[in-house]
Scaffold this active site. Structure first.
Site, short mmCIF file in Angstrom:
data_model
loop_
_atom_site.label_atom_id
_atom_site.label_comp_id
_atom_site.label_asym_id
_atom_site.label_seq_id
_atom_site.Cartn_x
_atom_site.Cartn_y
_atom_site.Cartn_z
N ASP A 23 29.67 29.19 26.20
CA ASP A 23 30.37 30.41 25.83
C ASP A 23 31.70 30.00 25.21
O ASP A 23 32.08 28.82 25.23
CB ASP A 23 30.57 31.28 27.07
CG ASP A 23 30.73 32.76 26.74
OD1 ASP A 23 30.93 33.11 25.56
OD2 ASP A 23 30.65 33.59 27.68
N HIS A 41 36.25 36.75 30.35
CA HIS A 41 37.26 36.81 29.30
C HIS A 41 38.66 36.76 29.89
O HIS A 41 39.62 36.31 29.24
CB HIS A 41 37.12 38.10 28.47
CG HIS A 41 35.90 38.14 27.62
ND1 HIS A 41 34.69 38.65 28.06
CD2 HIS A 41 35.68 37.73 26.34
CE1 HIS A 41 33.80 38.56 27.09
NE2 HIS A 41 34.36 38.01 26.05
#
Length: 281
Positions: free
Chosen positions: A247, A176
């Site tokens: 993702d 992230h």
């Protein structure tokens, strides 16, 4: 009879805040392949999702991250789930299978037909997945057993499970925030990739590829989500009919690590071999 634009839209899974999921209707009408749910679910979510699902002749996938613990989008509407770590430590695989089947049935009743779980990553002490309790076990056999039980339960409820984050996030930093590198391919094949191979052998219909650079597998400086070598390797093992999705392409490993916008990354990922690309709100 669809246009190229509509066909291209089928390759996109787009995130929407559940309080405004009606915003997806014109995009679904334009061919959007799937909707991913974020935010806090309203009490009338089922009705809102029914309108989204009915807005196109091709029903979009409706996906949600339902891992348990810290990652459970539908929790205010559905019962709280223990984390994967807690399930692996305190429950049998039969209990996990039953829990997934029951929870999956509730998801299906809301109109959600894809679970972005199970996490098939290993729990490695001190690393991101272990710190967030998102992994079932520290051993390949343990992850294979519990992730396998979760996918069996979901499939029994007619919800499509997704194994993530191939080739294995256990030893990697948080994607992230920034780019992340795993151990070399030779190590990953003996350890991190084992649960994914087990899940694919068991028939899991979809695999999510993580933003992970793997020495010996991915091109230098390239995460697996954008790597032709990685997709070729995975496809040779996954077969032609298993869905391979990325993702989220809004994450730091893409924006800051690869210096790409989500749109640029989406094109790169599809050209590299992804079937669908995931875009956050």
């Amino acid at each position: 009879g669809w246009t190229d634009r509509q066909l291209a839209a089928q390759l996109v899974l787009a995130g929407y805040d559940m309080s405004h999921v009606g915003d997806a209707v014109p995009w679904v009408q334009a061919g959007l392949g799937g909707v991913i749910l974020f935010g806090r679910p309203p009490s009338d979510l089922a009705g809102r999702l029914a309108r989204v699902r009915a807005s196109s002749s091709v029903v979009p996938l409706i996906a949600s991250d339902e891992e348990g613990g810290l990652v459970q989008r539908l929790k205010p509407l559905l019962p709280a789930l223990p984390s994967a770590e807690t399930m692996g430590r305190t429950r049998t695989t039969a209990q996990v299978r039953s829990l997934a089947a029951s929870y999956g049935g509730r998801m299906r009743a809301l109109g959600v037909d894809m679970d972005l779980a199970p996490v098939a990553d290993l729990s490695v002490r001190g690393m991101y997945m272990e710190q967030t309790d998102r992994a079932f076990s520290a051993t390949p056999s343990g992850v294979s057993a519990y992730a396998g039980a979760w996918q069996q339960g979901m499939r029994a409820a007619r919800v499509a499970p997704v194994a993530k984050h191939w080739p294995g996030h256990g030893s990697a930093a948080n994607t992230h925030d920034a780019a992340a590198t795993t151990p070399p391919l030779s190590t990953m094949e003996q350890r991190d990739m084992v649960p994914f191979a087990s899940l694919m052998q068991a028939g899991i219909p979809a695999v999510m590829v993580g933003h992970l650079q793997v020495p010996g597998l991915t091109e230098p400086g390239t995460p697996a989500t954008l790597s032709p070598r990685a997709y070729a390797y995975l496809r040779s093992r996954a077969g032609p009919d298993r869905l391979l999705l990325t993702d989220s392409l809004n994450m730091g490993a893409i924006r800051l690590g690869a210096h790409l916008t989500p749109a640029q990354a989406a094109v790169r990922a599809l050209r590299a071999g992804a079937d669908m690309v995931l875009i956050d709100p």
